[in-house]
Scaffold this motif. Structure first.
Motif, PDB file in Angstrom:
ATOM      1  N   MET A  83     -24.117  -8.982 -52.530  1.00 31.90           N
ATOM      2  CA  MET A  83     -24.895  -9.827 -52.933  1.00 31.90           C
ATOM      3  C   MET A  83     -25.360  -9.246 -53.912  1.00 31.90           C
ATOM      4  SD  MET A  83     -28.409 -10.937 -51.169  1.00 31.90           S
ATOM      5  CE  MET A  83     -30.061 -12.176 -51.592  1.00 31.90           C
ATOM      6  N   TYR A  84     -25.829 -10.568 -54.781  1.00 36.31           N
ATOM      7  CA  TYR A  84     -26.235  -9.608 -56.058  1.00 36.31           C
ATOM      8  C   TYR A  84     -28.145 -10.663 -56.475  1.00 36.31           C
ATOM      9  CZ  TYR A  84     -21.959 -11.234 -57.839  1.00 36.31           C
ATOM     10  OH  TYR A  84     -20.333 -11.020 -58.091  1.00 36.31           O
ATOM     11  N   LYS A  85     -28.627  -9.347 -57.376  1.00 36.72           N
ATOM     12  CA  LYS A  85     -29.825  -8.939 -57.636  1.00 36.72           C
ATOM     13  C   LYS A  85     -30.012  -9.842 -58.741  1.00 36.72           C
ATOM     14  CE  LYS A  85     -33.980  -7.511 -56.512  1.00 36.72           C
ATOM     15  NZ  LYS A  85     -34.995  -6.893 -55.634  1.00 36.72           N
ATOM     16  N   VAL A  94     -32.827 -14.563 -56.506  1.00 36.30           N
ATOM     17  CA  VAL A  94     -33.144 -14.234 -58.294  1.00 36.30           C
ATOM     18  C   VAL A  94     -34.854 -13.908 -58.225  1.00 36.30           C
ATOM     19  CG1 VAL A  94     -33.499 -15.733 -60.276  1.00 36.30           C
ATOM     20  CG2 VAL A  94     -31.647 -16.395 -58.255  1.00 36.30           C
ATOM     21  N   GLU A  95     -35.093 -12.908 -59.649  1.00 38.70           N
ATOM     22  CA  GLU A  95     -36.487 -12.532 -59.707  1.00 38.70           C
ATOM     23  C   GLU A  95     -36.568 -12.406 -61.095  1.00 38.70           C
ATOM     24  OE1 GLU A  95     -39.623  -8.802 -58.946  1.00 38.70           O
ATOM     25  OE2 GLU A  95     -37.136  -9.005 -58.082  1.00 38.70           O
ATOM     26  N   VAL A  96     -37.982 -13.765 -61.495  1.00 44.97           N
ATOM     27  CA  VAL A  96     -38.421 -13.169 -62.486  1.00 44.97           C
ATOM     28  C   VAL A  96     -39.360 -12.200 -62.600  1.00 44.97           C
ATOM     29  CG1 VAL A  96     -39.501 -14.764 -64.589  1.00 44.97           C
ATOM     30  CG2 VAL A  96     -37.959 -15.684 -62.820  1.00 44.97           C
ATOM     31  N   HIS A 129     -38.708  -1.528 -56.002  1.00 44.82           N
ATOM     32  CA  HIS A 129     -38.110  -3.030 -56.161  1.00 44.82           C
ATOM     33  C   HIS A 129     -36.412  -2.832 -56.043  1.00 44.82           C
ATOM     34  CE1 HIS A 129     -40.651  -5.397 -58.864  1.00 44.82           C
ATOM     35  NE2 HIS A 129     -40.802  -6.371 -58.521  1.00 44.82           N
ATOM     36  N   PRO A 130     -36.492  -1.575 -54.526  1.00 44.87           N
ATOM     37  CA  PRO A 130     -35.264  -1.189 -53.983  1.00 44.87           C
ATOM     38  C   PRO A 130     -34.589  -2.269 -53.724  1.00 44.87           C
ATOM     39  CG  PRO A 130     -37.124  -1.552 -52.462  1.00 44.87           C
ATOM     40  CD  PRO A 130     -37.562  -1.685 -53.819  1.00 44.87           C
ATOM     41  N   LEU A 131     -33.268  -2.039 -54.302  1.00 45.92           N
ATOM     42  CA  LEU A 131     -31.522  -2.616 -53.627  1.00 45.92           C
ATOM     43  C   LEU A 131     -31.499  -2.332 -52.383  1.00 45.92           C
ATOM     44  CD1 LEU A 131     -29.420  -2.342 -56.711  1.00 45.92           C
ATOM     45  CD2 LEU A 131     -31.187  -4.220 -56.489  1.00 45.92           C
ATOM     46  N   ALA A 132     -30.629  -3.743 -51.626  1.00 39.82           N
ATOM     47  CA  ALA A 132     -29.969  -3.285 -50.021  1.00 39.82           C
ATOM     48  C   ALA A 132     -28.963  -2.860 -50.433  1.00 39.82           C
ATOM     49  CB  ALA A 132     -29.943  -4.906 -50.000  1.00 39.82           C
ATOM     50  N   GLU A 133     -28.356  -2.111 -49.417  1.00 37.55           N
ATOM     51  CA  GLU A 133     -26.577  -1.204 -49.905  1.00 37.55           C
ATOM     52  C   GLU A 133     -25.991  -2.121 -50.729  1.00 37.55           C
ATOM     53  OE1 GLU A 133     -23.882   1.459 -47.226  1.00 37.55           O
ATOM     54  OE2 GLU A 133     -25.827   0.842 -46.385  1.00 37.55           O
ATOM     55  N   ASP A 134     -25.673  -3.165 -50.221  1.00 40.93           N
ATOM     56  CA  ASP A 134     -25.039  -3.978 -50.596  1.00 40.93           C
ATOM     57  C   ASP A 134     -25.102  -4.704 -51.893  1.00 40.93           C
ATOM     58  OD1 ASP A 134     -26.010  -5.790 -49.189  1.00 40.93           O
ATOM     59  OD2 ASP A 134     -24.686  -7.161 -48.165  1.00 40.93           O
ATOM     60  N   ASP A 135     -26.544  -5.030 -52.820  1.00 39.52           N
ATOM     61  CA  ASP A 135     -26.517  -5.636 -54.152  1.00 39.52           C
ATOM     62  C   ASP A 135     -25.965  -5.048 -55.379  1.00 39.52           C
ATOM     63  OD1 ASP A 135     -28.512  -7.518 -52.106  1.00 39.52           O
ATOM     64  OD2 ASP A 135     -29.947  -6.308 -52.641  1.00 39.52           O
TER      65      ASP A 135
END
Length: 239
Positions: free
Chosen positions: A1-3, A46-48, A64-70
């Motif tokens: 997944m993309y962030k 999506v975060e602005v 703003h931590p990322l998930a493992e697969d982000d």
């Protein structure tokens, strides 16, 4: 997944609502969000974010931590990106902020006329979609009849296009530019191209492409960010 982190030169509330921003900035953010949603709606969050919030990148990433697969993707919609933010286009953004140096390089290395101070500022923009396989050139964008209104396409002959494409290619190559949408700002002095500056993201003039070009420049920006192929840029027929 993309962030996807969309960076703007404005105030942004915790809810993501933009305040104290220009109408053009709000339209650009909306266009980029639509582009992302239409391309991969289930795989992207999506975060602005205000550029000021990224002055301490380590603190921002802790909050703003990322998930493992982000996979984190920064999508600036402003030239004012904090210098300590580490992202693929960091050096290009810094180079494009050095307007005087870029003008000097173009004048000395390529022999094109350039804007000087506030004189001969550009009122035309060449879109360049730099893909992994090379550049695609869009139709020239011009200023409309009212402020902050832009029109595409502006009629250009092949004789005018070739030196413009040469300028764009040489400039992007000199900066080792990563895949993205770029706008080369210039003007014409008679038949002569006068270089003004390079924008390393789809700035406000890119809004002209929304109902005119397929894919529009905001879709192109997202495709470049995720490595999705772009085969051609097409101007849609008038209704």
């Amino acid at each position: 997944m993309y962030k996807a982190i969309v960076i703007v030169n404005a105030e942004v509330r915790e809810t993501g609502k933009i305040i104290a921003a220009s109408p053009a900035t709000e339209q650009m953010v909306a266009a980029l969000k639509r582009a992302i949603a239409s391309s991969s709606p289930s795989r992207v969050s999506v975060e602005v974010v205000a550029n000021a919030a990224l002055r301490n990148p380590a603190n921002f990433e802790r909050q703003h931590p990322l998930a493992e697969d982000d996979k984190l993707i920064y999508l600036p919609l402003t030239i004012d990106v904090p210098e300590n933010l580490d992202f693929p286009a960091k050096e290009v953004f810094q180079a494009c902020k050095e307007i005087k140096k870029r003008r000097q390089w173009v004048e000395q290395k390529l022999g094109y006329a350039t804007s000087y101070g506030e004189e001969w500022l550009g009122d035309l923009w060449l879109p360049i979609v730099l893909t992994a396989k090379g550049p695609l050139y869009g139709e020239v964008i011009g200023e409309g009849a009212t402020p902050n209104f832009y029109e595409q396409p502006v009629d250009f002959s092949d004789r005018q296009r070739q030196p413009l494409y040469h300028l764009a290619h040489q400039l992007l190559s000199s900066l080792s530019s990563p895949p993205a949408v770029y706008l080369l700002q210039f003007r014409l002095r008679g038949e002569e191209i006068v270089f003004d500056r390079l924008w390393p993201f789809p700035a406000a003039p890119a809004l002209a492409s929304l109902k005119v070009q397929q894919p529009n420049l905001f879709v192109c920006q997202w495709y470049c960010a995720i490595g999705h192929p772009i085969l051609d840029l097409t101007i849609l027929p008038h209704n």
